[in-house]
Design an enzyme around this catalytic site. Structure first.
Site, PDB file in Angstrom:
ATOM      1  N   TYR A  28      13.096   6.697 -12.070  1.00 40.47           N
ATOM      2  CA  TYR A  28      12.100   6.877 -13.122  1.00 40.47           C
ATOM      3  C   TYR A  28      12.211   5.800 -14.206  1.00 40.47           C
ATOM      4  CZ  TYR A  28       9.403   8.961 -16.871  1.00 40.47           C
ATOM      5  OH  TYR A  28       8.495   9.143 -17.875  1.00 40.47           O
ATOM      6  N   LYS A  35       0.767  -1.184 -26.350  1.00 38.44           N
ATOM      7  CA  LYS A  35      -0.189  -0.536 -27.255  1.00 38.44           C
ATOM      8  C   LYS A  35      -0.727  -1.430 -28.369  1.00 38.44           C
ATOM      9  CE  LYS A  35       0.061   3.538 -25.250  1.00 38.44           C
ATOM     10  NZ  LYS A  35      -1.069   4.108 -24.516  1.00 38.44           N
ATOM     11  N   ARG A  88      11.660   6.190 -25.402  1.00 37.80           N
ATOM     12  CA  ARG A  88      12.592   5.263 -24.779  1.00 37.80           C
ATOM     13  C   ARG A  88      13.238   4.264 -25.756  1.00 37.80           C
ATOM     14  NH1 ARG A  88      10.184   2.231 -20.348  1.00 37.80           N
ATOM     15  NH2 ARG A  88      12.214   2.482 -19.418  1.00 37.80           N
ATOM     16  N   GLU A  90     -10.356  11.730 -27.627  1.00 35.25           N
ATOM     17  CA  GLU A  90     -10.041  12.911 -28.443  1.00 35.25           C
ATOM     18  C   GLU A  90     -10.601  12.750 -29.860  1.00 35.25           C
ATOM     19  OE1 GLU A  90      -5.892  13.659 -25.974  1.00 35.25           O
ATOM     20  OE2 GLU A  90      -5.769  13.227 -28.103  1.00 35.25           O
ATOM     21  N   ASP A  97     -19.029  -5.972  26.232  1.00 35.75           N
ATOM     22  CA  ASP A  97     -18.859  -7.060  25.263  1.00 35.75           C
ATOM     23  C   ASP A  97     -17.452  -7.634  25.490  1.00 35.75           C
ATOM     24  OD1 ASP A  97     -18.929  -8.605  22.817  1.00 35.75           O
ATOM     25  OD2 ASP A  97     -17.678  -7.026  21.946  1.00 35.75           O
ATOM     26  N   TYR A  98     -17.190  -8.843  25.026  1.00 38.92           N
ATOM     27  CA  TYR A  98     -15.874  -9.442  25.300  1.00 38.92           C
ATOM     28  C   TYR A  98     -14.907  -9.306  24.108  1.00 38.92           C
ATOM     29  CZ  TYR A  98     -12.238 -12.691  26.636  1.00 38.92           C
ATOM     30  OH  TYR A  98     -11.014 -13.233  26.915  1.00 38.92           O
ATOM     31  N   ASP A  99     -15.131 -10.112  23.027  1.00 42.18           N
ATOM     32  CA  ASP A  99     -14.164 -10.126  21.912  1.00 42.18           C
ATOM     33  C   ASP A  99     -14.120  -8.778  21.192  1.00 42.18           C
ATOM     34  OD1 ASP A  99     -13.267 -13.126  21.351  1.00 42.18           O
ATOM     35  OD2 ASP A  99     -15.342 -13.109  22.069  1.00 42.18           O
TER      36      ASP A  99
END
Ligand code: GDG
Length: 726
Positions: A86, A277, A310, A379, A497-499
């Protein structure tokens, strides 16, 4: 009954221990409110970390039992896991990378190991609860690996992933050492959601460049499974904010603030402490504003709420110290006995106080350097029941894409920000109301419930689309029906079809040569006299002649410009001209000269401009330009421009595979018709054949064919089985 499982790093509860007793309080976050309506529904659940380290097994069982009553299922994490998964991988690598501060990223291998381990832990918890038919909604960047871990075990389950933070440009994302594994992880989801169109663009460019996947608009095909990437701008609980605005406690808070601020107008800012911020730039802008507008001294204050976060991490601690220093400096230089320029709170407030602040602030200043959405801006709008106030909003916040009536600023432009403050403070009330009313309508309509509904409905739509593609898949039952028709038939015609249908895609077209197994398959089909096998391709007749000319089959080359029947020589379609090539060739050459890796393929009646070796993105852009350039010219000359897999082809619109196929079909009375093809040019064949024909799309793209099979290998397998049945 099927259920929805929500998964996020954190459960929507806060655990507190009071006098030895554990108390669970619902968290106020917007996500918790919005998804609350989902997880409280019958049988639905929410899985996440409970926010507390519980070591003891018995204590874990107790918490588990108590949370279960609230439909919540905890994933217990150890201290080391929290530190490395975390705080480490999520917050020291993904967070700075996604917020455009790559210099802060700490690429420690220990973090990566923990991230993988915890994602696996989450997967185990989900797998204990998930059943067939359930839907899993995974939230945010801590769980990027989870979608794939679940997909491996439950291939059919519906998985949605939503990322709340920005997705950075490819140039930034590519710096992560584990970028492929992260993308592969998230691509396990069916629906990948972001807040804005820019996030989608960045994600798509990372996926196409790093994983080499091709995309159409916002759709990807991952191991044959369609995956959709879309924008869902998250809303807030509008009603709740209008209600809180009127609560008695909120009203009394408004009075208290009025007394503190005195006559001064208030500018408000609210953020968590974070370098994304733009808190310092905002303070500098306010300082400059005071210098430039002395008359506003004593008349306006900045009230700044910074929610602690933090602050033991060096980068955050330094930011905090700088904010502290700048605030004291501004106050020391400007304040008077009766006026404080900056009110600075390093703490959080209850919602009733938050609402009071929103309602008192003449200006709300939201200036992040990067923000996925930013709910504070919404808000503020929802709380302004008086319809007054001005929102100043950074163009780097996702919310700026919706709230265009705000004063939109670039947070790096300190002067521009100071000017916006003046404009906001001087804005006439009528203009404030006009802007605020418009924004309130937006926030009311695109509220959190609307967001949840849109996301869930889109996920359902995608699952339905996948199911309808799956029902077309040839199963053993449908194959038996085809086989019965095949064995009963007297005269069969088989268009191949081929390819992409008989061989895989190769960067160099000439390297996609037929192999031994393919010749063996064709031999077996051709041994049965009732079979007429037709190779139907856009390729040059010379190449097809070299590869297949010796076999007793018919060949349609260049979409029908050339045909070779068994035992006959090549015949050209009459009435086709190639005069136009003289004019188109120089245009294509010009684009080839400007675009490293591009090359032209000249066929007798068509010209192709290939960009499969060109830098991803540049090729697509040049192809679009080229198409634009040729459009009118082509219309005048009855030419058609086809956009294929990394190629633009110009050919006459008199020919296509469908017309050529019908031509051969009419030569005999066939009671078994089958056609296999993988790309847009084969759609002409599918469309032109009669209803009773068995048309098979190779790959999982939308098609007019009746059936589909995943890859050319399955095409070979089915054809071998038919050939063996005789
Ligand atoms: C992510 C993305 C995206 C703040 N101070 C207080 C308080 N808050 C509440 C606000 C708001 C929330 O915190 C902050 O919301 P943001 O949208 O600004 O940011 P995050 O939730 O950190 O992060 C972001 C969001 O996810 C949603 O997708 O918008 O871009 O980074 O709701 O009201 N609440 C209380 N007291 C406070 O002091 N009670």
């Amino acid at each position: 009954m099927s259920k929805t499982i929500i998964v996020s790093n954190r459960l929507p509860v806060k655990i507190q221990v009071k006098r030895g007793e554990t108390i669970y309080k619902p968290s106020e976050g917007g996500l918790a409110t919005g998804l609350g309506s989902v997880y409280k529904g019958a049988g639905n659940v929410w899985i996440g970390w409970p926010g507390k380290i519980v070591k003891d097994k018995k204590a874990q069982d107790k918490v588990r039992a108590e949370l279960k009553e609230m439909h919540l299922y905890p994933v217990f994490l150890t201290r080391e896991e929290i530190d490395d998964y975390y705080e480490g991988f999520s917050n020291e690598i993904l967070w700075p990378i996604c917020h455009y501060v790559p210099s802060y990223a700490q690429y420690k291998h220990r973090y990566w190991e923990a991230y993988k381990q915890v994602n696996r832990k989450f997967a185990e918890s989900v797998l204990q609860l998930a059943e067939k038919g359930d839907t899993v909604w995974i939230n945010d960047y801590q769980l990027l690996l989870l979608p794939f871990l679940l997909r491996e075990k439950l291939p059919d389950i519906g998985i949605g992933y939503f990322q709340h933070i920005p997705f950075p440009s490819y140039e930034i994302f590519r710096q992560i050492p584990w970028r492929e594994a992260l993308l592969e992880g998230v691509l396990g989801a069916d629906l990948i959601g972001f807040h804005t169109y820019d996030d989608i663009r960045h994600f798509m460019s990372s996926v196409t460049r790093i994983m080499g996947l091709s995309s159409t608009a916002n759709h990807l095909t991952v191991h044959n499974r369609p995956v959709v990437v879309d924008a869902f701008p998250m809303g807030i609980d509008y009603e709740k904010f209008t209600e809180i605005a009127m609560l008695p406690r909120t009203r009394s808070n408004i009075k208290r603030i009025g007394k503190t601020a005195g006559d001064a107008e208030m500018i408000l800012s609210i953020d968590r402490l974070d370098y994304s911020k733009g808190i310092l730039q905002r303070l500098q802008a306010f300082d400059l504003f005071l210098k430039q507008n002395k008359s506003y001294c004593e008349k306006v204050s900045l009230l700044m709420v910074v929610v602690p976060s933090r602050d033991e991490v060096p980068q955050y601690r330094e930011l905090k110290e700088e904010i502290d220093r700048l605030v004291s400096d501004i106050n020391a230089r400007n304040q008077t006995l009766g006026w404080q320029p900056v009110f600075y709170f390093y703490r959080s407030f209850p919602v009733e106080m938050l609402s009071a602040l929103y309602q008192t602030a003449q200006v709300c200043l939201v200036t992040p350097m990067r923000d996925g959405m930013n709910l504070v801006s919404k808000e503020y709008v929802a709380s302004r029941i008086d319809q007054k106030g001005v929102l100043i909003l950074s163009e780097m916040a996702g919310a700026s894409k919706e709230l265009s009536e705000a004063l939109i600023i670039n947070p790096n432009d300190v002067r521009g920000l100071a000017n916006a403050l003046l404009e906001a403070l001087e804005m006439p009330e009528s203009e404030q109301k006009e802007r605020m009313c418009a924004m309130r309508k937006t926030v009311e309509k695109f509220n959190i419930n609307h967001w949840v509904k849109l996301f869930m409905e889109r996920l359902k739509e995608i699952k339905n689309m996948q199911r309808s593609l799956a029902t077309r898949q040839i199963t053993s039952t449908t194959f038996d029906v085809i086989l019965n028709k095949y064995t009963a038939a007297r005269r069969r015609i088989i268009f191949l079809d081929y390819d992409g249908t008989l061989v895989g895609f190769n960067v160099d077209p000439l390297k996609a040569r037929p192999d031994k197994e393919l010749f063996n398959l064709l031999d077996q089909l051709l041994q049965d006299e009732r079979n007429r096998v037709i190779l139907i391709s856009g390729r040059m007749y010379e190449t097809l002649d070299e590869w297949f000319g010796h076999l007793p089959l018919d060949i349609i080359a260049e979409h029908g410009a050339w045909t070779k029947k068994h035992n006959q020589s090549w015949k050209r379609y009459h009435g086709l001209s190639d005069d136009w090539k003289r004019e188109i060739m120089p245009v294509m050459e010009n684009y080839t000269d400007r675009t490293p890796g591009a090359f032209i393929e000249e066929k007798s009646f068509s010209l192709s401009w290939h960009y499969r070796k060109v830098e991803s993105g540049l090729g697509e852009q040049r192809a679009m330009e080229l198409e634009d350039n040729l459009k009118f010219f082509a219309e005048d000359r009855e030419l058609q421009i086809l956009q294929g897999e990394k190629v633009i082809e110009v050919k006459s619109n008199l020919i296509n595979k469908g017309k050529a196929a019908v031509f051969l079909l009419e030569e005999d009375d066939y009671d078994f018709i089958v056609a296999l093809g993988d790309d847009y040019t084969d759609e002409y064949t599918f469309r032109a054949l009669p209803e009773r024909a068995i048309t098979v799309k190779v790959g999982n793209k939308i098609s007019e064919a009746k059936y589909s099979i995943p890859t050319y290998k399955d095409a070979r397998r089915i054809l071998f089985q038919l050939a063996a049945a005789k």
